[in-house]
Design an enzyme around this catalytic site. Structure first.
Site, mmCIF file in Angstrom:
data_model
loop_
_atom_site.group_PDB
_atom_site.id
_atom_site.type_symbol
_atom_site.label_atom_id
_atom_site.label_comp_id
_atom_site.label_asym_id
_atom_site.label_seq_id
_atom_site.Cartn_x
_atom_site.Cartn_y
_atom_site.Cartn_z
ATOM 1 C CG HIS A 40 -9.515 -16.977 -42.594
ATOM 2 N ND1 HIS A 40 -10.466 -15.991 -42.565
ATOM 3 C CD2 HIS A 40 -9.422 -17.385 -43.882
ATOM 4 C CE1 HIS A 40 -10.927 -15.799 -43.806
ATOM 5 N NE2 HIS A 40 -10.312 -16.635 -44.609
ATOM 6 C CG ASP A 60 -15.875 -19.264 -45.738
ATOM 7 O OD1 ASP A 60 -15.149 -19.244 -46.751
ATOM 8 O OD2 ASP A 60 -15.917 -18.328 -44.913
#
Length: 639
Positions: A233, A317
Site C-alpha cells: 500500500h 490488487d
C-alpha cells in the site's frame, strides 16, 4: 441487441436443438452462451467488463464533501452504464447495515441490465472484514492455530451465505500467502500459517465453503506476499528467493487452489526477480525498478497461466496502491496489467464524484487506444471477456435475480450475523487460543468476590472488549471489580503503577504489527520509554511492575503472535490472533472475548502455533516453535 437477448437467443438455440434430438432440454453451456455474447459485444463493452472501480465515497453535485456511498443514485448508475462496467468493489463505507447493503447491491445491478455485475468485497474474516453487521470470524491465523479444516470450511460457508444474501457475488478471499517473515507489516494474521501445506489445506476448505454458497472465491496475493517486509500500500516489496524455493513455499498453496478449481487469482504488487527481472523507469523518481508481478507477463501469463494451468479470472490488487500508482501512473499501469495477462483491473481510477469521472474516462480511452494500435491484441481482450463471462455464468450471475427486493432484505436480515453463525464463530475462536507460558499455574485466574482486575490494552475498543467479556462471565467471577486503561502512545509512570497497586489481577493486551523494541547487547532495553516504542515498552513495564508486586499477570498477544517474544519474563502468555475490540454496540472480532474466557477458566485453549516465534534478543533462535501450545490443566505440550 442487448446482452440479455443474446443470452436468451443462445439458450433458445441449445434448447431447440435438444428438443429436436428428442432428449431432455439442458441448460446452455457457458461456452455456447459466452461466445455468442462476446462475438456481439462492441470494443467499449468489452473494455468495461475488464474495469472494476470502487465508489467507496461519493460527492453528489451541490454537496461540499464526499461521504460513504451507501444509497444508489443516478450519478453512479450513469457511470456504470456509460462505461459498460463489469463490476464494482465495496468497502466498509458502503456496507453499514444489512438492509442498506441489500438495497445498494440491488440498485447497482439495476444499473447494469444487460450483463449483471460482479459485486465484490474483501471479507476475509478476522482483521480484514468489511460488513459492519456481519459475522467477523477469528481470521486465518486463528484457523491455523486451531488446525481445523472443518472450521476453515465453516468460515467460507458463513461468509458465502452472508455475502450471497446481501447480493455480493465475489469474495476476495482467502489469502493463501505463506507468512514466513515475522516482520511482515501487511499480512501477518491474514495468513493461515508459515507452513505451505497447512495454508493449502485450510485455503482449499475455505474456497470450498465459499463455493458451496455459489460465491466466487479468490486466492491472493499471487505469487505470494508472505515473505515481504514492505507493505505494498505504501511501497514496492521484493521477494528475492530462487524459483525452487518459491515453487516449494510461496506458489504451493496457489497451485493446490488452482487444482481444486478456485475462481479468481488476485495479483501482488511485489517484485519477483527469479521469474521476471525486467526493469522499468519509475515515474516517481526516475530510478530503475523491477517489474512487480501485477504488471509482469512472465509471471501472469508464463507462470500462472501456462506453467500452473490457471484458466480462471486474474484480477489485480488495487491499482491505486502506492507500489503501482507512484511508480507507473494510472493509465500506463492499467494497460501494462492487461497486456501482461490480467483480466480485470481493480480500482483503476479514483471516481468519487462526477467531477472526477475524467479519471475513469482517461483509463478507458488509454485501453481503447492500446487495442486500436494492436498493443493490446483484441484476441487477448476477447479471451479475457470470455473468462469473465464464463465465471459469471458458472456462479449464476448472468441470470439476473428476479427476487423482489423486500424478500431479499427479509432473507438478509435472517442470515447476516445470525445466532448459528455467532455460535460457530465463538467455538472457532476459543479453540484457536494458544497458551505459550503458564508458570506457577498462573492461569486460570480464580478471583474471589470483591477482588480487582486491571485490564490494559493499547486502544479503548480493546479495553472495552476485555472488560465487557469479564462482566459477562458466569457465576462468582461476575462479582469482581474491573477497571481498564488504554495506553496507546503513552509512557509508563506513577499513575499506572498506582493502578497496579490496587489490582489483584492484571491482564495486558499487546498489539505489535512489527517488533521494534530497543535491544542492546542481546537484552531488551527497558530504559527506552519514548512514545515511538510504546507498543513494546509500556506492556513490558506493566509486566515487570505487576510481577515484582506479586500480582497475577497475563500477557495477551492480540495480533501477530511474534510479539509474545517481547515478554520472555512473563509467567503467563497467550496468543489470540485478533485485535478488534468492542465498538458501535458489538464485538468486532471474537478473539479477545475467547482469550478472556480462557483466562478465567471458562474454556480450555487448544491452539498450537501456526508459525515459529523467533527470539527478539537473538533472532536466530526460535523461542516458541511451530506446533507449540500448552494444555492449561497439565501444563504439558498439546499433542
Amino acid at each position: 441487441m442487448g446482452k440479455k437477448k443474446w443470452i436468451s437467443a443462445a439458450l433458445a438455440a441449445v434448447l431447440s436443438v435438444s428438443a429436436l434430438a428428442g432428449i431432455k432440454p439442458v441448460k446452455a453451456s457457458a461456452e455456447t452462451d459466452v461466445k455468442a455474447i462476446v462475438e456481439n459485444m462492441s470494443v467499449d463493452e468489452k473494455i468495461g467488463q475488464m474495469l472494476m472501480p470502487d465508489f467507496r465515497n461519493w460527492k453528489k453535485e451541490g454537496e461540499s464533501t464526499a461521504t460513504g456511498f451507501t444509497v444508489m443514485n443516478d450519478e453512479v448508475g450513469g457511470i456504470i452504464q456509460k462505461y459498460h462496467l463489469g463490476g464494482v468493489i465495496l468497502f466498509a463505507e458502503n456496507v453499514v447495515g444489512t438492509e442498506q447493503t441489500a438495497r445498494l447491491t440491488d440498485g447497482l445491478q439495476q444499473a447494469s441490465p444487460d450483463i449483471p455485475l460482479f459485486i465484490t468485497i474483501d471479507q476475509e474474516g478476522g482483521i480484514v472484514t468489511r460488513l459492519q453487521t456481519g459475522t467477523n470470524l477469528p481470521g486465518n491465523m486463528a484457523l491455523g492455530a486451531a488446525r481445523s479444516e472443518k472450521y476453515a470450511y465453516q468460515t467460507g460457508e458463513i461468509v458465502g451465505k452472508e455475502l450471497s444474501s446481501l447480493g455480493v457475488n465475489v469474495n476476495f478471499g482467502p489469502s493463501v500467502d505463506v507468512n514466513n517473515n515475522p516482520g511482515n507489516p501487511v499480512i501477518g494474521v491474514r495468513s493461515f500459517s508459515s507452513n505451505p501445506e497447512l495454508v493449502s489445506k485450510l485455503g482449499i476448505q475455505t474456497i470450498k465453503g465459499l463455493q458451496s454458497q455459489n460465491m466466487a472465491a479468490t486466492t491472493k496475493h499471487f505469487p505470494g506476499h508472505g515473505d515481504t517486509a514492505t507493505d505494498s500500500h505504501y511501497g514496492l516489496p521484493i521477494v528475492t528467493h530462487d524459483k525452487e524455493r518459491l515453487r516449494a513455499v510461496e506458489l504451493a498453496p496457489f497451485q493446490k487452489a488452482i487444482d481444486e478449481g478456485v475462481d479468481m487469482v488476485m495479483t501482488a504488487h511485489v517484485q519477483f526477480p527469479a521469474f521476471d527481472d525486467t526493469t522499468y523507469i519509475s515515474k516517481k523518481d526516475g530510478q530503475e525498478i523491477l517489474v512487480p508481478a501485477t504488471l509482469s507477463k512472465k509471471v501472469l501469463t508464463g507462470l500462472l497461466r501456462e506453467e500452473m494451468g490457471f484458466n480462471g479470472v486474474i484480477i489485480t490488487d488495487a491499482l491505486n496502491m502506492k507500489a503501482i500508482a507512484d511508480n507507473f501512473g494510472q493509465e500506463e499501469a492499467v494497460v501494462l496489467a492487461l497486456k501482461s495477462g490480467v483480466d480485470i483491473a481493480l480500482m483503476p481510477a479514483q471516481v468519487n464524484s462526477l467531477d472526477m469521472e475524467q479519471n475513469l474516462a482517461s483509463v478507458f480511452n488509454a485501453v481503447k487506444e492500446a487495442i486500436s494500435e494492436g498493443e493490446l491484441p483484441i484476441e487477448q481482450v476477447n479471451a479475457s471477456v470470455e473468462r469473465i463471462l464464463t465465471l459469471k455464468e458458472k456462479r449464476g450471475i448472468l441470470t439476473p435475480d428476479s427476487t423482489p427486493i423486500e424478500e431479499k432484505v427479509e432473507n438478509a436480515l435472517e442470515v447476516v450475523g445470525n445466532k448459528d453463525h455467532l455460535k460457530k464463530e465463538k467455538k472457532m475462536a476459543e479453540d484457536a487460543v494458544t497458551l505459550l507460558k503458564n508458570e506457577d499455574k498462573t492461569l486460570p485466574f480464580k478471583p474471589k468476590k470483591g477482588e480487582k482486575v486491571l485490564v490494559l490494552a493499547p486502544f479503548a475498543d480493546q479495553v472495552e472488549a476485555m472488560t465487557r467479556s469479564i462482566k459477562e462471565l458466569k457465576g462468582k467471577k461476575k462479582d469482581v471489580e474491573v477497571s481498564g486503561y488504554a495506553f496507546s502512545g503513552k509512557t509508563f509512570g506513577p499513575e499506572t503503577a498506582a493502578m497496579i497497586d490496587k489490582a489483584d489481577y492484571v491482564i495486558t493486551g499487546s498489539y505489535v504489527v512489527k517488533n521494534d523494541p530497543a535491544v542492546n547487547d542481546g537484552v531488551i532495553d527497558d530504559s527506552v520509554q519514548d512514545s515511538s516504542k510504546w507498543a513494546t515498552a509500556f506492556p513490558r513495564a506493566v509486566m515487570k511492575d505487576a510481577q515484582s508486586k506479586g500480582k497475577d499477570f497475563v500477557l495477551m498477544s492480540m495480533r501477530n503472535p511474534y510479539d509474545a517474544a517481547n515478554f520472555e519474563e512473563a509467567k503467563a502468555v497467550m496468543a489470540v490472533y485478533g485485535f478488534k475490540g468492542y465498538s458501535n454496540g458489538a464485538y468486532r472480532q471474537p478473539n479477545i472475548p475467547a482469550g478472556i474466557r480462557t483466562i478465567f477458566g471458562e474454556s480450555n485453549p487448544k491452539g498450537k502455533l501456526p508459525v515459529d516465534i523467533p527470539s527478539v534478543t537473538n533472532p536466530e533462535e526460535t523461542l516458541y516453535p511451530f506446533g507449540y501450545g500448552l494444555d492449561i490443566r497439565s501444563g504439558k505440550q498439546l499433542k
